[in-house]
Motif scaffolding. Structure first.
Motif: not given
Ligand code: CIR
Length: 256
Positions: A125-126, A144-145, A148, A151-153
């Motif tokens: 999830d990264t 990122g927006e 996220s 739940g991902c980075k």
């Protein structure tokens, strides 16, 4: 595990694809078509269904279908390529992704953000994203927006030596990573088990993990042996004609 793969047949105009390596010569189109067909067959051996899109002569680089979209288990993102000649490729990929994702799970990177899928490397999830000549800080911020809430980075990785992040690094799952050049020492990848690729085989950093197997480009024995030593069954594909226009195994498909 991946279920689906999308590829696009190379168009004749690929001989005019963008390249930073004109010294490698012009792609042989017939050879590229044969290599592409073999690539599709190899993917099928990994247990995925393959959607083969027709060639699009309007876009010389359109066989590199990885760049106009990002596909995840949560959603899809239509990118905004930084290369002007590739911007229009997104319009063609969106309706294809609508066959796999509900409309409310398809997002967009928009101006002034730019981003190309070749810069996005998914490690669980990264999502590591190369800040490159094609992908800018605003594009990374937008990604990122978008990711996220799932739940991902998203982690930005500035790069200077190569076209895209995945030109020089690949995640092979199980914490294993192949790295070349500047990616051997990036702090972002500190916690991974890295296998460093010698400069003369750097092109083969662009291999792909597909359901436990790893597809490696033909002609890179050190990398092939290193991947085998990690315990992966290896499949080999010749991508010599795509290399001439800076493309490789990952660029040629969307895997999800
Ligand atoms: C380009 O410069 O856009 C193409 N000639 C090569 C794209 C390679 N794509 C990738 O690494 N994901």
């Amino acid at each position: 595990m991946f279920q689906h793969v999308i590829v696009k047949i190379p168009c004749k105009a690929m001989i005019n694809g963008i390249t930073d390596h004109p010294e490698l010569g012009t792609p042989d189109y017939e050879k590229a078509l044969a290599q592409h067909a073999a690539y599709v067959e190899t993917l099928k051996q990994c247990g995925v269904d393959v959607t083969v899109l027709p060639a699009d002569e309007a876009y010389p680089d359109s066989c590199f279908v990885e760049d106009p979209a990002i596909v995840t288990k949560y959603c899809a993102v239509i990118t905004n390529p930084g290369a002007p000649s590739r911007k229009g490729e997104t319009a063609a990929i969106e309706p294809v992704l609508e066959q796999f994702y509900p409309k409310d799970k398809i997002f967009h990177i928009t101006d002034p953000g730019t981003l190309e899928g070749g810069d996005v490397m998914m490690c669980g999830d990264t999502f590591y994203v190369g800040q490159s000549a094609r992908t800018n800080a605003e594009g990374i911020r937008q990604l990122g927006e978008i990711l996220s809430p799932f739940g991902c980075k998203v982690v930005a990785v500035p790069l200077t030596e190569v076209l895209h992040l995945k030109t020089g690094v690949v995640y092979l799952e199980n914490n294993n990573m192949l790295t070349a050049g500047e990616f051997c020492t990036k702090p972002a990848f500190e916690s991974y088990h890295k296998v460093k690729i010698p400069a003369e085989e750097a092109y083969a950093a662009n291999c792909i993990w597909v359901n436990g197997k790893v597809i490696v480009p033909a002609g890179y024995p050190t990398v092939q042996a290193a991947v085998e030593a990690l315990g992966y069954p290896v499949l080999v594909c010749d991508t010599s004609e795509f290399r001439k226009i800076d493309g490789g195994l990952s660029c040629l498909s969307l895997r999800f």
